[in-house]
Design a protein around this motif. Structure first.
Motif, short mmCIF file in Angstrom:
data_model
loop_
_atom_site.label_atom_id
_atom_site.label_comp_id
_atom_site.label_asym_id
_atom_site.label_seq_id
_atom_site.Cartn_x
_atom_site.Cartn_y
_atom_site.Cartn_z
N TYR A 1 0.84 -1.20 0.00
CA TYR A 1 0.00 0.00 0.00
C TYR A 1 0.87 1.26 0.00
O TYR A 1 0.66 2.19 -0.77
CB TYR A 1 -0.93 -0.01 1.23
CG TYR A 1 -1.75 1.26 1.31
CD1 TYR A 1 -2.81 1.46 0.43
CD2 TYR A 1 -1.46 2.25 2.25
CE1 TYR A 1 -3.55 2.62 0.46
CE2 TYR A 1 -2.21 3.41 2.29
CZ TYR A 1 -3.25 3.59 1.40
OH TYR A 1 -3.98 4.75 1.44
N ARG B 1 -7.52 -1.35 -2.15
CA ARG B 1 -8.34 -1.19 -0.94
C ARG B 1 -7.99 -2.26 0.09
O ARG B 1 -7.96 -2.00 1.29
CB ARG B 1 -9.82 -1.27 -1.30
CG ARG B 1 -10.30 -0.02 -2.00
CD ARG B 1 -11.76 -0.11 -2.37
NE ARG B 1 -12.11 0.97 -3.26
CZ ARG B 1 -12.75 0.81 -4.42
NH1 ARG B 1 -13.12 -0.38 -4.82
NH2 ARG B 1 -13.03 1.87 -5.16
N ARG B 2 -7.75 -3.45 -0.39
CA ARG B 2 -7.39 -4.50 0.57
C ARG B 2 -6.01 -4.24 1.16
O ARG B 2 -5.75 -4.54 2.32
CB ARG B 2 -7.47 -5.88 -0.09
CG ARG B 2 -8.92 -6.22 -0.42
CD ARG B 2 -9.11 -7.67 -0.71
NE ARG B 2 -8.78 -8.52 0.41
CZ ARG B 2 -8.76 -9.84 0.34
NH1 ARG B 2 -9.04 -10.43 -0.80
NH2 ARG B 2 -8.45 -10.55 1.39
N ARG C 1 -4.78 -1.28 1.64
CA ARG C 1 -5.00 -0.19 2.60
C ARG C 1 -5.52 -0.75 3.93
O ARG C 1 -5.10 -0.35 5.01
CB ARG C 1 -6.01 0.80 2.01
CG ARG C 1 -6.33 1.97 2.93
CD ARG C 1 -7.43 2.85 2.34
NE ARG C 1 -8.68 2.12 2.24
CZ ARG C 1 -9.71 2.51 1.47
NH1 ARG C 1 -9.62 3.60 0.73
NH2 ARG C 1 -10.82 1.79 1.45
N LEU C 2 -6.44 -1.70 3.82
CA LEU C 2 -7.01 -2.32 5.01
C LEU C 2 -5.92 -3.01 5.84
O LEU C 2 -5.91 -2.90 7.07
CB LEU C 2 -8.08 -3.31 4.54
CG LEU C 2 -8.92 -4.07 5.55
CD1 LEU C 2 -9.59 -3.14 6.55
CD2 LEU C 2 -9.98 -4.89 4.80
N ALA C 3 -5.02 -3.69 5.18
CA ALA C 3 -3.92 -4.35 5.90
C ALA C 3 -3.05 -3.30 6.59
O ALA C 3 -2.62 -3.48 7.74
CB ALA C 3 -3.07 -5.18 4.93
N HIS C 4 -2.82 -2.20 5.90
CA HIS C 4 -2.01 -1.11 6.46
C HIS C 4 -2.70 -0.50 7.69
O HIS C 4 -2.08 -0.31 8.74
CB HIS C 4 -1.79 -0.06 5.36
CG HIS C 4 -1.37 1.28 5.85
ND1 HIS C 4 -0.08 1.56 6.25
CD2 HIS C 4 -2.08 2.43 6.04
CE1 HIS C 4 -0.01 2.81 6.65
NE2 HIS C 4 -1.20 3.36 6.53
N VAL C 5 -3.99 -0.22 7.57
CA VAL C 5 -4.74 0.38 8.69
C VAL C 5 -4.78 -0.58 9.87
O VAL C 5 -4.65 -0.18 11.02
CB VAL C 5 -6.16 0.79 8.24
CG1 VAL C 5 -7.04 1.12 9.44
CG2 VAL C 5 -6.09 1.97 7.28
#
Lengths: 348, 325
Positions: free
Chosen positions: B154, B287-288, B290-294
């Motif tokens: 990401y 998006r996935r 980003r989700l891992a990053h968040v």
């Protein structure tokens, strides 16, 4: 009732406890470790001037709970989520019976949930029937990492659990709240893996799975599952304190939840007495997504979304008519005691 | 480090391994900075951040040719598997230093410190020490490495998007297309505009890093990444950007075996399952990622507050670190 921009917002706190971790009740080291760990979560996030002492925290009175939650905490209704831990506590940590003491005194304010442990076999199924019969429960809290004899946990997608979920369906217990959140010593973290929610939710489309703590530290796995399973919801307990202490991060977590689940499938919960709802609700209600976060996620956290997350979504799941409820609560004993009657909430 | 070269992880580093380079006793004793530099390469696998950065390192004792290191985690009940990974990685990293014959790690204030310290320092397998654990430590490590790779992807892709590359260009990119302009441990050269593309904002992060570039003696700090250039449109246009996020990504992608070496012409970026990204799935994969990053960042926040509740300081709070580009 929380008053926001001149309007009342009805608050259902979907995650509260009435526990007893007094030294007399602890029968195993795990019980002491568990409350100490809870206390770390409490002191780690609570503003300094609102922290409790460990002694207060071990066991609090019904009067204190009613005051903290309804009297000054803006909450209109609260949902009890029991946690047994019978291997650690003589009378259990936070049992249906203990919660019922309060729920029966304030039936218009509390929703009482039950629980099951599929390792209890036939006796556990009878116990679940008893909870339905005696307390008319509509939901259960599940603790998949709970110890039970030699076992250190169980899975939602096991054959034994499916038998219990089938029983829930039969009895009309439609709201299933698995704890899928941070490790709580001494429970085994691996049992809080969220992947077992997937199969259970697919196999029981009539049941709603409210994943408590939105799977943290597995928010990614949780969101991905929830995006595909329309009957999976996210409970905000543990994520909510970030609104107060780290708003930027809260915005990211909330942005992800709004993006993958949408505003209809997120429920506020304080996790009382881990944290008091007063400062948490203030923080969440005052929170706004940063402009770049709104752009990044393409979502809004406006008053409509806040109303849903703070109460309307839980009301839908628990079949609560909010207009009727507002009338009923206007002159109940809690409103009388704390002067909440006319909708001018403690927010002023 | 977590998920570093599987070949390293497989062979338990014993003093004999050092024979190929120098006899430990003959080499100069390692400095404290060198030890810290190696520890900086060890990550908390759940957060994908360095132990040094997170403030876990408690004490370093150098008694040539032996080194011992003590560390503490945010909670006493942090997953034994994660604690085990950090302890074994720390030991291996330090034993790879010249002048070190053996390293001892000491995990402090943990419910399983006795088992972990004894097992790791004796080189025992995790499964032997924790027979009740669900699944082996390597499976857990792999799962977390995959998440870390996605989170790093990401940040790397953010850098490339900001530098002006299109999604189509990004999904086609291979390691062979990336030219690194500076050695990772040398200060970033003052370049970046030759392609007519301005340096992205992330470059300021690199300048912050520069001040620390000389703090270790020869160990590599991947965060001081210099710049890199990719050539697009048939090699006619070079686009330059700060290289740190790409370097960090490459390191994890290589550890997972998705790419190998600078000449690899397979696609650099992948879906969560490790496959090349079809151009029309770019947004979903992003998006996935980003989700891992968040997620990793969010858990870092929980750990930071628990660390504070326990030790009265927040270590390095995850979000005080430079925001990703």
């Amino acid at each position: 009732m929380y008053r926001h921009e001149g309007e009342d917002v009805f608050v259902i706190d979907s995650h509260v406890h009435f526990w007893d971790a007094s030294e007399e009740n602890i029968t195993h080291d795990g019980g002491e470790q568990f409350i100490q760990c809870f206390y770390d979560y409490h002191t780690g996030f609570t503003p300094e001037d609102r922290q409790w002492t460990l002694e207060e925290y071990r066991k609090y009175s019904p009067e204190r709970m009613v005051r903290d939650v309804f009297g000054k905490g803006y909450v209109d209704m609260a949902i009890f989520q029991p946690t047994y831990l019978s291997d650690f506590y003589a009378d259990g940590f936070n049992t249906v019976e203990r919660n019922a003491e309060l729920a029966e005194e304030y039936p218009e304010r509390f929703v009482l949930n039950g629980r099951f442990d599929p390792r209890d076999g036939e006796a556990g199924l009878r116990e679940l029937e008893r909870q339905k019969e005696e307390y008319d429960i509509d939901g259960v809290k599940l603790y998949t990492a709970e110890w039970n004899g030699d076992s250190k946990g169980w899975r939602l997608d096991s054959e034994e659990c499916f038998e219990y979920l089938e029983k829930c369906r039969e009895l009309g217990i439609t709201n299933i709240h698995p704890h899928k959140g941070p490790t709580i010593r001494p429970l085994n973290r691996d049992a809080f893996d969220v992947s077992d929610v997937d199969d259970a939710a697919t196999s029981f489309p009539e049941l709603n799975f409210v994943v408590e703590h939105v799977g943290l530290p597995r928010l990614d796995d949780f969101c991905w599952i929830a995006a595909q399973e329309p009957n999976v919801y996210g409970g905000l307990a543990v994520a909510a304190p970030f609104a107060a202490v780290r708003p930027r991060k809260f915005g990211e977590i909330l942005g992800e939840l709004l993006f993958w689940l949408g505003e209809d499938r997120i429920l506020f919960g304080s996790d009382y007495a881990i944290w008091e709802p007063e400062w948490l609700i203030e923080a969440v209600m005052e929170f706004e997504l940063a402009p770049d976060q709104r752009d990044e996620y393409g979502v809004e956290f406006d008053l409509d979304a806040k109303r849903k997350i703070m109460g309307e979504n839980a009301a839908d799941l628990y079949d609560i008519d909010l207009d009727e409820k507002k009338q009923e609560l206007r002159d109940d004993s809690v409103s009388a005691e704390f002067g909440l009657g006319d909708g001018e909430a403690a927010a002023d | 480090m977590a998920g570093s070269n599987p070949a390293d992880a497989g062979g338990d580093a014993t003093p004999a391994d050092a024979d190929e380079t120098a006899t430990p006793a003959d080499a100069a004793p390692p400095t404290r900075e060198a030890v810290l530099g190696r520890l900086d390469r060890v990550t908390d696998p759940e957060l994908d951040r360095s132990l040094v950065e997170l403030g876990y390192v408690d004490e370093i004792e150098i008694d040539p040719p032996r080194v011992s290191v003590a560390f503490r985690l945010p909670t006493a009940w942090c997953s034994p598997a994660f604690a085990w990974m950090m302890a074994t990685d720390a030991r291996e990293e330090i034993e790879a230093l010249d002048g070190v014959a053996s390293a001892t790690v000491e995990l402090r204030d943990h419910v399983h410190e006795t088992e972990i310290n004894d097992g790791v320092n004796r080189g025992l397998p995790f499964e032997e020490v924790f027979p009740d654990a669900d699944g082996g430590v390597e499976a857990v490590r792999r799962e977390l490495d995959e998440k870390a790779r996605l989170a790093r992807q990401y940040r790397a892709v953010s850098t490339l998007l900001e530098a002006g590359l299109s999604p189509e260009q990004i999904v086609r990119l291979a390691p062979a297309d990336v030219e690194f302009d500076g050695a990772p441990d040398s200060p970033p050269p003052i370049t970046g505009d030759e392609a007519g593309v301005g340096r992205d904002d992330g470059a300021s992060t690199e300048r912050d890093g520069e001040t620390e570039a000389g703090r270790d003696d020869g160990t590599t700090d991947d965060r001081d990444g210099g710049t890199a250039t990719v050539y697009v449109r048939g090699g006619t246009v070079g686009v330059a950007f700060s290289a740190s996020s790409i370097r960090e990504y490459l390191e994890k992608a290589e550890a997972l075996g998705l790419v190998s070496g600078a000449d690899d012409d397979r696609p650099l970026f992948r879906t969560p399952d490790g496959n090349p990204i079809p151009a029309d799935e770019f947004d979903m994969v992003r998006r996935r990622a980003r989700l891992a990053h968040v997620n990793m960042d969010g858990q870092g926040g929980v750990c930071a507050y628990l660390h504070e509740a326990r030790y009265g300081d927040r270590g390095v709070d995850a979000s005080n670190a430079p925001e990703s580009a």
